[in-house]
Design a protein around this motif. Structure first.
Motif, PDB file in Angstrom:
ATOM      1  N   LEU A 192       0.833  -1.200   0.000  1.00  0.00           N
ATOM      2  CA  LEU A 192       0.000   0.000   0.000  1.00  0.00           C
ATOM      3  C   LEU A 192       0.866   1.247   0.000  1.00  0.00           C
ATOM      4  O   LEU A 192       0.567   2.225  -0.717  1.00  0.00           O
ATOM      5  N   GLU A 193       1.956   1.226   0.793  1.00  0.00           N
ATOM      6  CA  GLU A 193       2.837   2.390   0.844  1.00  0.00           C
ATOM      7  C   GLU A 193       3.530   2.617  -0.492  1.00  0.00           C
ATOM      8  O   GLU A 193       3.765   3.773  -0.887  1.00  0.00           O
ATOM      9  N   ARG A 194       3.885   1.567  -1.216  1.00  0.00           N
ATOM     10  CA  ARG A 194       4.561   1.730  -2.511  1.00  0.00           C
ATOM     11  C   ARG A 194       3.597   2.041  -3.628  1.00  0.00           C
ATOM     12  O   ARG A 194       4.012   2.322  -4.746  1.00  0.00           O
ATOM     13  N   GLY A 195       2.279   1.970  -3.336  1.00  0.00           N
ATOM     14  CA  GLY A 195       1.295   2.261  -4.361  1.00  0.00           C
ATOM     15  C   GLY A 195       1.023   1.111  -5.284  1.00  0.00           C
ATOM     16  O   GLY A 195       0.417   1.294  -6.343  1.00  0.00           O
TER      17      GLY A 195
ATOM     18  N   GLY B 204      -4.386  -0.417  -4.150  1.00  0.00           N
ATOM     19  CA  GLY B 204      -5.152   0.704  -3.653  1.00  0.00           C
ATOM     20  C   GLY B 204      -5.692   0.460  -2.252  1.00  0.00           C
ATOM     21  O   GLY B 204      -5.533  -0.626  -1.669  1.00  0.00           O
TER      22      GLY B 204
END
Length: 410
Positions: free
Chosen positions: A51-54, A57
């Motif tokens: 999630l942090e690296r995208g 979603g």
């Protein structure tokens, strides 16, 4: 003392079997639920990193958290369930198996062993061997008790020829050649007692002039007729043969066998050891010696003995025609060459019948007779070879191969 040693060995084995299970219980080996729980927690951390690296979603991350969370709760529930009997069950199962093994071993010893037999010092064992030697049955008793032999299958024509030979010998009982032939052919038919009787008449006819080979052959036939037992009468004839020729290898082999039959491996071992070391490696009497010489050496107090290798005994090649015979054969007609070959084969057959020979020589004789078209004689030689070498697989192997190649074995 014996039972004390058995008890100590039993305790050692039991401790060795129980040790792994005890270590697993003491260290508290992780369960499957604990392992699953670690995996699910690693998956939750991986979702947060994605999630942090995208990579994913927020909605996808929430869905994955809920799914993994349900698995975490299930693993926590399974981990919290009490399982006090898990290791105890394994220990109980191992104990039951161990008890069954020990009970089976003890029962087998009571059935096959001799729990009440006292320990025998060497002096008593030697005395027991001497008693067994003195209590041997005589030749007549041994022949009567010998198991019935399987008679080789021979052609009716050959049986008729042997019957004619019997009639001829009955008419001229003092003919040495007839008695020699009768002993040989009775042996080929598997009639060991009849062969022994013919050879006995020959030796009696010769008297003091009987050769060492004739005496040795009589001793061997007496042993065969007695089912393999060396009786006092056979031993006496064997002693006469060795008195005439101390170098007889077959006689020395039988001398070692006599000591072995009467519980004296310490006396048999030096005799057989010398035969092996003298060679040749492929001598027929050495094949059964090689099969058991290591065990015999251990029983005789020589556990480090190593039998000689083929090179050490100088294994010779099989005899054949010399250079002069080969050169002379080039100038012969086909009939003369055929006659020469037949004479060579007949000489080999005569030598094997009177002196014995290696398994390879017997195989060579069978092959030569088959090439000459003398199938009946080849089959008779194959039947005799089975009686001589059948008990030793490594000795009978090359002879069997020759018989198969000659079409004697389907």
């Amino acid at each position: 003392m014996f039972w004390l040693l058995c008890a100590l060995l039993t305790l050692v084995v039991a401790a060795a079997i129980a040790a792994p299970l005890r270590r697993a219980r003491d260290t508290g080996a992780p369960s499957a639920a604990a392992y699953d729980l670690r995996v699910y927690r690693d998956q939750l951390r991986e979702v947060e990193r994605d999630l942090e690296r995208g990579v994913i979603g927020g909605d996808e991350a929430g869905r994955l958290r809920n799914e993994i969370g349900r698995k975490v709760l299930d693993a926590d529930r399974r981990l919290a369930e009490p399982s006090p009997s898990r290791h105890g069950g394994k220990m109980a199962g191992a104990g039951i198996v161990l008890l069954l093994l020990l009970a089976g071993a003890f029962g087998l010893y009571l059935y096959q062993g001799a729990p009440t037999a006292p320990d025998l010092p060497l002096s008593k064992r030697i005395a027991a061997a001497e008693r067994a030697y003195d209590d041997r049955p005589n030749q007549a008793e041994a022949e009567a008790a010998a198991p019935e032999r399987d008679k080789p299958k021979v052609d009716d024509e050959y049986v008729a020829l042997v019957e004619q030979l019997r009639e001829a010998v009955a008419k001229t009982p003092d003919d040495p050649q007839g008695l020699t032939l009768l002993a040989t052919n009775e042996m080929r038919l598997g009639n060991m007692i009849a062969a022994r009787e013919a050879q006995q008449r020959l030796v009696d006819l010769r008297g003091d002039q009987a050769s060492a080979q004739e005496l040795l052959r009589l001793s061997a036939l007496m042993i065969e007729a007695a089912g393999g037992l060396i009786t006092p009468e056979a031993e006496e004839v064997l002693a006469r043969a060795l008195q005439k020729d101390r170098s007889l290898p077959q006689g020395r082999y039988l001398l070692g066998l006599l000591q072995l039959q009467n519980g004296r491996p310490d006396r048999a071992f030096p005799v057989w050891r010398q035969l092996l070391e003298e060679g040749p490696y492929d001598a027929p009497w050495n094949a059964p010696i090689r099969a058991g010489i290591r065990d015999l050496a251990w029983l005789a107090g020589h556990p480090d003995y190593v039998p000689p290798e083929p090179e050490a005994t100088g294994m010779p090649a099989l005899p054949g025609p010399d250079a002069d015979a080969v050169a002379a054969a080039e100038d012969m007609t086909g009939e003369e060459r055929q006659e020469m070959i037949e004479n060579m084969v007949a000489g080999l057959e005569s030598r094997l019948a009177t002196e014995g020979g290696s398994p390879e020589e017997w195989a060579r004789l069978i092959g030569s007779l088959a090439v000459l078209g003398q199938t009946d004689r080849a089959r008779a030689i194959w039947n005799e070879a089975q009686q001589r070498f059948g008990a030793t697989p490594e000795a009978i192997a090359p002879i069997r191969a020759a018989a198969e190649k000659a079409g004697l074995i389907e």
